[in-house]
Structures are given as C-alpha cells and as structure tokens.
Design an enzyme around this catalytic site. Structure first.
Site, short mmCIF file in Angstrom:
data_model
loop_
_atom_site.label_atom_id
_atom_site.label_comp_id
_atom_site.label_asym_id
_atom_site.label_seq_id
_atom_site.Cartn_x
_atom_site.Cartn_y
_atom_site.Cartn_z
CB CYS A 339 -0.90 0.00 1.07
SG CYS A 339 -0.44 -0.85 2.55
NE ARG A 368 2.97 -8.56 5.69
CZ ARG A 368 1.85 -8.51 5.60
NH1 ARG A 368 0.72 -9.36 6.33
NH2 ARG A 368 1.14 -7.74 4.82
CD GLN A 386 -0.29 -8.49 0.84
OE1 GLN A 386 0.29 -7.77 0.28
NE2 GLN A 386 -0.97 -8.56 1.88
CG ASP A 388 -2.28 -5.37 -1.99
OD1 ASP A 388 -3.32 -5.67 -1.76
OD2 ASP A 388 -1.29 -4.91 -1.52
CG HIS A 390 -3.84 -0.64 -2.06
ND1 HIS A 390 -2.77 -1.34 -2.61
CD2 HIS A 390 -4.15 -0.73 -0.78
CE1 HIS A 390 -2.33 -1.91 -1.53
NE2 HIS A 390 -3.10 -1.58 -0.48
CE LYS A 474 -7.66 -7.92 9.46
NZ LYS A 474 -6.52 -8.72 9.63
CG HIS A 520 -5.63 -1.47 2.15
ND1 HIS A 520 -4.58 -1.47 2.27
CD2 HIS A 520 -6.19 -0.49 2.86
CE1 HIS A 520 -4.16 -0.31 2.99
NE2 HIS A 520 -5.31 0.23 3.30
#
Length: 641
Positions: A339, A368, A386, A388, A390, A474, A520
RNA sequence: GCCAGUGUAGCUCAGUUGGCCAGAGCAGCUGAUUUGUAAUCAGCGGGUCGGGGGUUCGAAUCCCUCCACUGGCUCCA
C-alpha cells in the site's frame, strides 16, 4: 407450590414435583433417554442433569447428539484427565481445563518433571480405569474463604489466582472421585459414559495466554461414549494428515524449502508455478473486466516511506532489519505491504474527482519477519505474494466499490470450490485503542461502510473485536483446511488513515481539495497460503483448469509410440496439456505411477486404439471410461472444467 | 520468541546398554523384457548419520551449542 411446570422444546408442558432434576424428568419419559442424558438446558442455560429445578422452566435434555451435550462431555473428560494426573503425579498443579471444538485440554504445572507424548498412554489407561468407577460429578457451592483455604492447603497458586477474580457467593466446586476442582460446571452425571479416550499431544501454553507468565504443559485429548466413534475420529485425523499440503506439496513436486535459502521462504517448482500462474491469470482477467489497472513496484522502499505509512512505528523492530547503502548509509526496508508504494503512485500527479475510482492492482511480493516458531508450510511464511489492489475513491463511492470487491471475492471463493467459509468483520479492540492509528470518527465511518455493505448483500458475518489492522477495520474471509483449522484468506479493508498520512487529494467538482478513501483488498490473500489451503481442500486433485498436467498418454508397448506422438500433437492443438509416458514399463506400472501423481486422465493406447484412431480413457481414482476420439476426449475435458 | 519433540541416501524407515567397512525398500542409472487398466527382472552408483564443539581407546548412539522441521502457546501490517 409443590409442583413446577416444565415446558419442553416442542411446546409440550407437564407438571413435576418441585426439585425434580432433568434426570428425573428424563426417567419419566423413558429409561433409555435417561441413560443418554448428559446435561440439560434449563431456561437457555446449560445445567447439570442432576441439579434440582426449583421453579417453572423451559427444559431441553442434552445428549451426545447436541453440541452442548458434547462440550459438557468433554469438559467432564478434562476433569477426568486431571483426576488421572493427580493420581499418577501427586503434587501436580492445575490451570484451566475447558472443552474445545473437538475435545478438551487441561493446562498443568508438573514442577520439575516434564511430560512427553510417551506418558500419554499411561494417563489414558488411568482415565479409563477411573471412568469405570462411575464416579459422580458432585456440585457444591462454597464460600470464597473456604475455597481459598482449600487451594492454599493444596498449594495450587493457579486456582488461587482464578479465585481472586471471582465473587463470593458464585463459587462452586465439582468433585469426582478424589479430585476436587474449582469449576462453574456443568458436568455429566458421572464418569461412566466416558468409554473411549485418546490423548493427542502435549504442548506448551502460557498461563492465561500471557507470554510473560509461566509456561504450563497443555495436554490435548478427545473422548467419546463409544469406541467406534473414537476410531472414526482418529480415521478423520489420519485423512487430514494425508491431505496436509506440506506432504502433498513435496510428493507432487509443487514447492520446496531449502535450509540454505532460508526458513519460511517457499520455492515454487515448475508444477506449483503452473498452478499459481493459472490462478494469477484467472485473477488478472477478472480484474481487467472490473476496471483495475496493473502496476509494478520495487521490493524495497526507503525507511521514510514506512515512517509516513506508520508501519515503521508499529513494526519497525519486528521486521527484517534494513538494508543500507554502503556509502551513504541510507536505510531500505523489504516491503511488508504494497500500500505505501501504491499511495505514491496515486500521488504521482494531481487527481480530479473525474479520475476516481482508481484501482491499482499488483501481484506484490512482500516480506515479513515471522517468529521462527510460527512458520508453517505455505500458510505462514516470511516471503509471499499478495493479489493486492488498492482502490482510491470518493466517500460516496465507497459502498459501491466495496460491493464490487465483495462480488469479486465471492466469485473467486466459489470458483475454487470453497463452500464453507465465514465472513468475519474484524474491528478494533475498544479497550485497547492505542494499538491503532487514526481518529475515532474515521474508524467509525470505515466500520459503518463494512457493516452496511455486508448487510446490503445479505452476507452472514461474525464480528471479532481486536482483529482489525492497525490502520482500519477489515472484512476477512476465513476458510477451513483439512485439519479443521480456520485460515484467513481474502481480506477487504476500508482505510481513511493512509490517504491522510500520505496527504492524498483529489480536486472535487467544487474546485476544492478532498481526501480520497482507500480500500485495500486481496481476494486470494496470499498466493502461498491460498494454494496451501487449496491443496488440502482438493487433496491434491486440482480442478482441470488448474492442474499442471491434465493427461498422461500411456503406451502398451513402444510399437505404439508413433501413434502416441501423433495423439499428443493433436491434443496440444486442441488446447489440452499433458505428458507422454514412453518408458518401457508394463501398462499396470504406468497406470499406477499416473494414479499416484494424481494426473486426472490416463490415455491408454495400444493395438486397438491405434487402428481405430481412438484412445482409452481412464479417470484418476475412478477407472476405465471407455474409448473415444481425441476430439471427444477434449470435449469431455472442456465440459468437466 | 517460549515449551515439548524430531533430524540416518532423493523419499519412507532399520540401526535403541557406545565397538567389525552404517543397512533395507522405493526412487535413480545400466541392461534385459515389448507387456491391455495400481508396482517385470537383474546389475550398479549413492550417506562427512542436520552443522559445529566436547566426553571417550572408540560416537549415528552420551553432553553442549547452533540450524531446520513437527505439535501447541504467544504473535500475525
């Protein structure tokens, strides 16, 4: 007032003598029923079946067929475990011993002695021996002073600490045999019905779940009223082991780990990559249809990026430590999220309200630092990708965008054959607000957006406090794996914070600057975790559209190799993918190998097939499906995909 | 990170009171076999017993330490 009126679940009513117990009432209905009664629900509260009922009540008798009956049975089994432990290891101290989803555990402190799995059979035997005594679980109300005196005498500081949090007048003891426990109950009438016990494993567990406190030994077990039920349960656990994605992943050569590369860093082998790429292609196509714009960003970012996003403050110490440039000493972090990079893309040039919504998508690989003890196959790793994206939109567009993401996520979950999942609304812990960033007002807006949108589509949800991300609430999609563990896969998050921190703006129709809202979202969540759960879900037998090899051509002898090669070329041109097993092995052997590799179709070619220009089709796990032409086979695969 | 356990050939495992050159099956390679719906036969190669250190005349075996993995706990942007 010597009689009370009992109302049964079907609405029927009957009068009984005051102080009748549920057991008395069951006996009145039938002796067989009474034998099976484990507990009772009295006015919605689960009680001992042997506890006198003093006033009119709604009553449901609970047996093994009821969830509460099972949990009472397991809770009582935990007490039986404690009794056995006390008999075998005098002086052992007890923490808590509840029932869980499937079974029970007891946390114990065995002092200098440590328990291992080798001790379990002995404890099981003791439990069964004690169960045969049919000891009654006897409830008794005690004063707090008496309770404290008892456990001081016994020297059990854990129980004393539990007592500390209880009010006088509400304290009960339960005793079966020689074992007395502080417990609110309820319990089954006596130990007799506990006929089959299996202690599954021992594990460490912090007292009261607090890692700064003593570590106790937790003994997990499961018990049943019948041996057969235990056997079935153990068979289920065996099946789960067979489906374990770590085992199947190695066997099917999907992925590997290497000590040299590092723990928690999955390496995708060709077949695993084939599956993963098909999933990615599927998602990319869906996203294209829905107006997403693909982007690519680097794997590292300067420390300042994460100071701005707030990740540094929150996770700086607990992330991989920075990479520094040799001359200037600039600090770069491996990106733990996409992000912040995407916020920079949004800010790249001024935006108009006419540009919104902007949907930036990237299969972004993030790193991570996970504690070493946390790593687990593909489901908990240190480097993962991910799916992912946005979405930056105006406040008015939030709901519409959220609904579209919800639709996409449901589509994906269904496409992959997951029927059972839970949608969880993850909110912040109201008692622990300092763990989160952003204003109360923004949090409330974001929470409202999620709740409204899920209500609008009629999605059934559960709400968990304290499960939010630090920057926003979330909606998490929880899917169960073969071992019954629940994994968070897809996630959707509404975020008012990051746009503020990155000072993102758009110019509205009023010619004023406004702040966009950020959503997200990752329908798969992590490709690694998703595929891990998918492997277990389908037991390694992937849907035809995903599987790396749809067929294997097996020749009866190498006299038919030429025909087999022609066939392969034809199937290639029909858009199927597969392999040709040209080893000089007997057909039985080739079939066995293809079965073990879980290749969906085996195409057997010999004299008959070559002369008829056909193939004999065998379906993995099922058997012979007869012969057909290549086109017919291709059509069949198409229809089954 | 914490507690408990495990680590022997690519895989599954034997070797369990310390003692001859560390074994088997499968997989691999070579050769023979040309086979009709779940394992053809024979030969061969392959291990610094997770890494390092120690005890001992002698260590896969005992001790220490590190690494990885397993079951949980805690954590999970």
């Amino acid at each position: 007032m010597s009689e009370i009126t009992i109302t049964f679940p079907d609405g029927r009513q009957k009068a009984y003598a005051i102080n009748s117990t549920a057991m008395d009432i069951a006996m009145d209905i039938s002796e067989g029923l009474a034998r099976n009664v484990l507990a009772a629900k009295v006015n919605g509260e689960v009680w001992d079946a042997t506890r006198p009922i003093t006033q009119d009540a709604e009553l449901a008798l609970l047996t093994w067929r009821d969830k509460e009956g099972q949990s009472t049975f397991w809770h009582s089994s935990a007490h039986l475990l404690a009794e056995a432990l006390e008999a075998l290891y005098p002086g052992v101290k007890f923490g808590i011993g509840p029932s869980i989803d499937r079974g029970f555990y007891y946390d114990v402190d065995t002092g200098d002695r440590s328990l291992s799995t080798e001790d379990l059979p002995k404890i099981e035997q003791k439990m069964l021996e004690l169960a045969r005594n049919k000891s009654v679980y006897e409830r008794r109300e005690v004063t707090k002073a008496d309770a404290i005196a008892y456990f001081e005498e016994k020297g059990d500081e854990y129980k004393l600490e539990l007592l500390d949090g209880l009010d006088d007048g509400s304290i009960t003891f339960y005793q079966q045999g020689d074992f007395v426990d502080l417990c609110r109950g309820p319990h089954i009438p006596n130990t007799g019905p506990i006929k089959a016990v299996k202690l599954l494993n021992v594990a460490g567990a912090y007292w009261r779940g607090d890692e700064t406190r003593a570590q106790m030994t937790r003994i997990y077990g499961v018990s049943f009223p019948k041996k057969k039920e235990l056997d079935e349960h153990l068979a289920l656990l065996e099946e789960a082991k067979k489906r374990d994605h770590r085992k199947l992943g190695a066997e099917l050569e999907l992925f590997m780990f290497s000590e040299k590369v590092g723990a928690g860093l999955p390496i995708w082998l060709p077949k695993g990559t084939a599956i993963r790429q098909r999933l990615e292609d599927f998602m990319k196509a869906e996203q294209l249809k829905r107006g997403y714009t693909p982007v690519i960003t680097p794997h590292i970012g300067k420390k300042d990026l994460y100071v701005t996003s707030g990740h540094y403050e929150k996770y700086g110490e607990d992330s991989f430590q920075p990479i520094t440039t040799p001359r200037e000493g600039e600090e770069f972090y491996l990106k733990p999220m996409n992000c912040p990079h995407h916020c920079e893309i949004y800010g790249h040039r001024p935006k108009s309200y006419k540009d919104l919504p902007i949907r930036i998508a990237e299969f972004g690989t993030v790193y991570r630092y996970e504690q070493s003890g946390e790593l687990h196959g593909l489901t908990r790793v240190r480097g993962f990708t991910q799916d992912d994206a946005h979405i930056f939109c105006t406040p008015d567009q939030v709901k519409g965008e959220f609904l579209d993401v919800l639709d996409l996520t449901m589509h994906v979950v269904k496409k992959l054959g997951f029927e059972n999942f839970t949608a969880q609304i993850s909110l912040r812990d109201p008692k622990n607000k300092e763990k989160y960033i952003g204003s109360d007002e923004d949090w409330e807006k974001a929470e409202a957006a999620i709740i409204e949108a899920t209500q609008e589509v009629g999605l059934e949800t559960v709400t968990e406090l304290g499960e939010a991300a630090f920057y926003g609430p979330k909606l998490d999609f929880m899917i169960q794996d073969a071992l019954g563990r629940s994994w968070q896969l897809g996630t959707i998050q509404v975020d008012y914070n990051l746009p503020k921190r990155f000072e993102l703006e758009y110019i509205g129709a009023d010619n004023e600057a406004h702040r966009p809202v950020m959503i997200h979202r990752a329908p798969f969540g992590s490709m690694e975790r998703f595929i891990g759960v998918l492997i277990e879900h389908c037991a390694g037998k992937f849907p035809l559209w995903l599987t790396p090899e749809q067929y294997s051509i097996l020749t009866i002898s190498d006299k038919y190799l030429d025909y087999a090669k022609e066939l392969k070329t034809e199937l290639d041109s029909l858009g199927l993918r597969g392999i040709l097993d040209q080893r000089a092995e007997k057909i039985g052997r080739k079939i066995r190998d293809a079965e073990v590799k879980k290749i969906p179709f085996m195409l057997i070619v010999g004299e008959e097939e070559a002369s008829a220009q056909k193939v004999s089709v065998r379906r993995q796990g099922e058997g012979d499906k007869g012969s057909m032409t290549a086109e017919e086979f291709a059509k069949m695969v198409e229809e089954m995909s």
